[in-house]
Design a protein around this motif. Structure first.
Motif, PDB file in Angstrom:
ATOM      1  N   MET A   1       0.850  -1.195   0.000  1.00 60.80           N
ATOM      2  CA  MET A   1       0.000   0.000   0.000  1.00 60.80           C
ATOM      3  C   MET A   1       0.884   1.243   0.000  1.00 60.80           C
ATOM      4  SD  MET A   1      -2.961   1.146   2.747  1.00 60.80           S
ATOM      5  CE  MET A   1      -3.909  -0.307   2.379  1.00 60.80           C
ATOM      6  N   ASP A   2       0.471   2.263  -0.761  1.00 57.66           N
ATOM      7  CA  ASP A   2       1.261   3.489  -0.821  1.00 57.66           C
ATOM      8  C   ASP A   2       1.313   4.166   0.534  1.00 57.66           C
ATOM      9  OD1 ASP A   2       1.680   3.128  -3.450  1.00 57.66           O
ATOM     10  OD2 ASP A   2       0.115   4.518  -4.131  1.00 57.66           O
ATOM     11  N   ALA A   3       2.490   4.727   0.849  1.00 61.74           N
ATOM     12  CA  ALA A   3       2.612   5.521   2.072  1.00 61.74           C
ATOM     13  C   ALA A   3       1.809   6.799   1.909  1.00 61.74           C
ATOM     14  CB  ALA A   3       4.083   5.851   2.321  1.00 61.74           C
ATOM     15  N   LYS A   4       1.358   7.343   3.017  1.00 60.60           N
ATOM     16  CA  LYS A   4       0.615   8.596   3.002  1.00 60.60           C
ATOM     17  C   LYS A   4       1.458   9.680   3.645  1.00 60.60           C
ATOM     18  CE  LYS A   4      -3.286   6.976   1.309  1.00 60.60           C
ATOM     19  NZ  LYS A   4      -3.827   7.435   0.033  1.00 60.60           N
ATOM     20  N   ILE A   5       1.478  10.841   3.029  1.00 61.39           N
ATOM     21  CA  ILE A   5       2.198  11.962   3.621  1.00 61.39           C
ATOM     22  C   ILE A   5       1.251  13.134   3.740  1.00 61.39           C
ATOM     23  CG2 ILE A   5       4.438  11.259   2.721  1.00 61.39           C
ATOM     24  CD1 ILE A   5       4.141  13.464   0.619  1.00 61.39           C
ATOM     25  N   GLU A   6       1.468  13.954   4.731  1.00 60.66           N
ATOM     26  CA  GLU A   6       0.677  15.161   4.886  1.00 60.66           C
ATOM     27  C   GLU A   6       1.489  16.336   4.391  1.00 60.66           C
ATOM     28  OE1 GLU A   6      -1.516  17.741   8.390  1.00 60.66           O
ATOM     29  OE2 GLU A   6      -1.361  15.578   8.578  1.00 60.66           O
ATOM     30  N   THR A   7       0.905  17.110   3.488  1.00 62.72           N
ATOM     31  CA  THR A   7       1.595  18.267   2.947  1.00 62.72           C
ATOM     32  C   THR A   7       1.659  19.344   4.016  1.00 62.72           C
ATOM     33  OG1 THR A   7       0.752  17.745   0.761  1.00 62.72           O
ATOM     34  CG2 THR A   7       1.619  19.963   1.093  1.00 62.72           C
ATOM     35  N   ALA A   8       2.887  19.797   4.365  1.00 57.54           N
ATOM     36  CA  ALA A   8       3.060  20.792   5.424  1.00 57.54           C
ATOM     37  C   ALA A   8       2.283  22.051   5.102  1.00 57.54           C
ATOM     38  CB  ALA A   8       4.553  21.117   5.583  1.00 57.54           C
ATOM     39  N   GLY A   9       1.560  22.549   6.082  1.00 57.00           N
ATOM     40  CA  GLY A   9       0.826  23.788   5.914  1.00 57.00           C
ATOM     41  C   GLY A   9      -0.568  23.602   5.347  1.00 57.00           C
ATOM     42  N   THR A  10      -0.964  22.367   5.037  1.00 64.94           N
ATOM     43  CA  THR A  10      -2.301  22.123   4.531  1.00 64.94           C
ATOM     44  C   THR A  10      -2.883  20.918   5.240  1.00 64.94           C
ATOM     45  OG1 THR A  10      -1.806  20.536   2.780  1.00 64.94           O
ATOM     46  CG2 THR A  10      -1.449  22.852   2.267  1.00 64.94           C
ATOM     47  N   ASP A  11      -4.147  20.659   5.013  1.00 68.75           N
ATOM     48  CA  ASP A  11      -4.798  19.478   5.563  1.00 68.75           C
ATOM     49  C   ASP A  11      -4.886  18.359   4.525  1.00 68.75           C
ATOM     50  OD1 ASP A  11      -7.063  21.638   7.318  1.00 68.75           O
ATOM     51  OD2 ASP A  11      -5.249  20.686   8.051  1.00 68.75           O
ATOM     52  N   ASP A  12      -4.298  18.583   3.356  1.00 68.90           N
ATOM     53  CA  ASP A  12      -4.383  17.610   2.282  1.00 68.90           C
ATOM     54  C   ASP A  12      -3.473  16.421   2.562  1.00 68.90           C
ATOM     55  OD1 ASP A  12      -4.428  20.279  -0.140  1.00 68.90           O
ATOM     56  OD2 ASP A  12      -6.090  19.318   0.904  1.00 68.90           O
ATOM     57  N   VAL A  13      -3.990  15.237   2.352  1.00 65.09           N
ATOM     58  CA  VAL A  13      -3.189  14.023   2.456  1.00 65.09           C
ATOM     59  C   VAL A  13      -3.145  13.405   1.073  1.00 65.09           C
ATOM     60  CG1 VAL A  13      -2.983  11.756   3.499  1.00 65.09           C
ATOM     61  CG2 VAL A  13      -3.828  13.678   4.861  1.00 65.09           C
ATOM     62  N   ILE A  14      -1.928  13.164   0.566  1.00 66.63           N
ATOM     63  CA  ILE A  14      -1.773  12.650  -0.790  1.00 66.63           C
ATOM     64  C   ILE A  14      -1.054  11.325  -0.749  1.00 66.63           C
ATOM     65  CG2 ILE A  14      -1.775  14.948  -1.832  1.00 66.63           C
ATOM     66  CD1 ILE A  14       1.247  14.796  -2.003  1.00 66.63           C
ATOM     67  N   GLY A  15      -1.288  10.509  -1.781  1.00 69.12           N
ATOM     68  CA  GLY A  15      -0.575   9.246  -1.879  1.00 69.12           C
ATOM     69  C   GLY A  15       0.807   9.477  -2.439  1.00 69.12           C
ATOM     70  N   ARG A  16       1.809   8.914  -1.802  1.00 66.33           N
ATOM     71  CA  ARG A  16       3.190   9.103  -2.249  1.00 66.33           C
ATOM     72  C   ARG A  16       3.683   7.818  -2.902  1.00 66.33           C
ATOM     73  NH1 ARG A  16       7.787  11.850   1.483  1.00 66.33           N
ATOM     74  NH2 ARG A  16       9.180  12.482  -0.203  1.00 66.33           N
ATOM     75  N   PRO A  17       4.117   7.877  -4.157  1.00 66.47           N
ATOM     76  CA  PRO A  17       4.643   6.679  -4.811  1.00 66.47           C
ATOM     77  C   PRO A  17       5.871   6.161  -4.075  1.00 66.47           C
ATOM     78  CG  PRO A  17       4.208   8.407  -6.418  1.00 66.47           C
ATOM     79  CD  PRO A  17       4.102   9.044  -5.064  1.00 66.47           C
ATOM     80  N   SER A  18       6.168   4.892  -4.270  1.00 65.26           N
ATOM     81  CA  SER A  18       7.372   4.302  -3.689  1.00 65.26           C
ATOM     82  C   SER A  18       8.601   4.823  -4.412  1.00 65.26           C
ATOM     83  CB  SER A  18       7.311   2.783  -3.802  1.00 65.26           C
ATOM     84  OG  SER A  18       7.421   2.392  -5.166  1.00 65.26           O
ATOM     85  N   GLN A  19       9.769   4.599  -3.803  1.00 63.71           N
ATOM     86  CA  GLN A  19      11.011   5.013  -4.448  1.00 63.71           C
ATOM     87  C   GLN A  19      11.200   4.267  -5.761  1.00 63.71           C
ATOM     88  OE1 GLN A  19      14.431   5.681  -2.016  1.00 63.71           O
ATOM     89  NE2 GLN A  19      15.887   5.076  -3.601  1.00 63.71           N
ATOM     90  N   ALA A  20      10.830   2.992  -5.779  1.00 64.29           N
ATOM     91  CA  ALA A  20      10.974   2.210  -7.007  1.00 64.29           C
ATOM     92  C   ALA A  20      10.111   2.787  -8.125  1.00 64.29           C
ATOM     93  CB  ALA A  20      10.601   0.751  -6.741  1.00 64.29           C
ATOM     94  N   GLU A  21       8.892   3.220  -7.796  1.00 63.83           N
ATOM     95  CA  GLU A  21       8.009   3.825  -8.803  1.00 63.83           C
ATOM     96  C   GLU A  21       8.578   5.143  -9.309  1.00 63.83           C
ATOM     97  OE1 GLU A  21       3.559   2.290  -7.553  1.00 63.83           O
ATOM     98  OE2 GLU A  21       4.558   3.758  -6.268  1.00 63.83           O
ATOM     99  N   ALA A  22       9.156   5.929  -8.387  1.00 61.65           N
ATOM    100  CA  ALA A  22       9.753   7.204  -8.783  1.00 61.65           C
ATOM    101  C   ALA A  22      10.944   6.975  -9.705  1.00 61.65           C
ATOM    102  CB  ALA A  22      10.174   7.996  -7.546  1.00 61.65           C
ATOM    103  N   GLU A  23      11.772   5.998  -9.382  1.00 59.50           N
ATOM    104  CA  GLU A  23      12.929   5.701 -10.229  1.00 59.50           C
ATOM    105  C   GLU A  23      12.482   5.198 -11.598  1.00 59.50           C
ATOM    106  OE1 GLU A  23      15.588   3.106  -8.151  1.00 59.50           O
ATOM    107  OE2 GLU A  23      15.866   4.506  -6.481  1.00 59.50           O
ATOM    108  N   ALA A  24      11.411   4.414 -11.651  1.00 64.22           N
ATOM    109  CA  ALA A  24      10.891   3.940 -12.932  1.00 64.22           C
ATOM    110  C   ALA A  24      10.414   5.111 -13.788  1.00 64.22           C
ATOM    111  CB  ALA A  24       9.754   2.946 -12.703  1.00 64.22           C
ATOM    112  N   ALA A  25       9.817   6.119 -13.132  1.00 64.78           N
ATOM    113  CA  ALA A  25       9.368   7.306 -13.865  1.00 64.78           C
ATOM    114  C   ALA A  25      10.543   8.054 -14.470  1.00 64.78           C
ATOM    115  CB  ALA A  25       8.576   8.216 -12.930  1.00 64.78           C
TER     116      ALA A  25
END
Length: 203
Positions: A1-25
């Motif tokens: 399951m994707d990790a969840k991060i909270e964007t500093a200064g907002t209440d938005d929670v976004i899905g963060r891709p894995s490092q492997a997915e980022a490297e593939a991009a």
């Protein structure tokens, strides 16, 4: 399951891709540019790019309120402008993800307390280490100082060269973009605005 991060200064929670997915991009972009991501000089590039992105955009994981949480109430009766000039910064434009690089100038009128000067520089860094527009970056720095210190006034000026102008599109080098934000006394008192601008430009 994707990790969840909270964007500093907002209440938005976004899905963060894995490092492997980022490297593939990154590998996909290298191939799209016309090169071979499997050749020797590029094999480790995706890992390096992802590591660099973690540094470039670390501001999403920082909070300006925590940076400005310590105010020194004893300032020896000082009640005039505090100016921090020529703070170097870099950010990345949200339209092309290309750097813009410049200097920030910050002033405030303390209302009884002052903050460590390095804290102001850290606020600049915090908001700059995100995908940005210079106009919003200027306003965010001013608002954070106003919220954190509750001063009589805040003034922020940014001067920057945008590489999306110098490296692509118009390809004009040396063009400087200047933005300002004035709050409190600096907004209502033209003489104090002029003094701030004179002190910045007088360098």
């Amino acid at each position: 399951m994707d990790a969840k991060i909270e964007t500093a200064g907002t209440d938005d929670v976004i899905g963060r891709p894995s490092q492997a997915e980022a490297e593939a991009a990154v590998r996909t972009l290298i191939a799209w540019a016309g090169d071979d991501p499997a050749r020797e000089g590029l094999i480790e590039t995706p890992e390096r790019v992802v590591k660099a992105f973690r540094e470039f955009y670390c501001g999403y994981e920082q909070d300006a309120a925590e940076t400005l949480d310590r105010v020194f109430d004893e300032a020896g009766g000082y009640d005039d402008m505090v100016l921090l000039r020529d703070i170097p910064f870099f950010s990345h434009c949200e339209h092309h993800m290309v750097p813009f690089i410049g200097k920030a100038h910050i002033a405030y009128f303390p209302d009884g307390g002052v903050v460590g000067l390095s804290k102001l520089a850290r606020v600049v860094e915090l908001f700059a280490r995100r995908l940005q527009m210079q106009e919003r970056l200027t306003a965010e720095i001013a608002a954070a100082i106003d919220d954190g210190l509750k001063p009589f006034g805040v003034a922020v000026m940014l001067e920057a060269e945008h590489h999306c102008v110098s490296m692509r599109g118009a390809q004009k080098q040396g063009v400087s973009t200047v933005t300002t934000s004035f709050l409190g006394r600096f907004k209502t008192d033209a003489a104090e605005r002029a003094r701030f601008l004179s002190m910045v430009n007088g360098r």
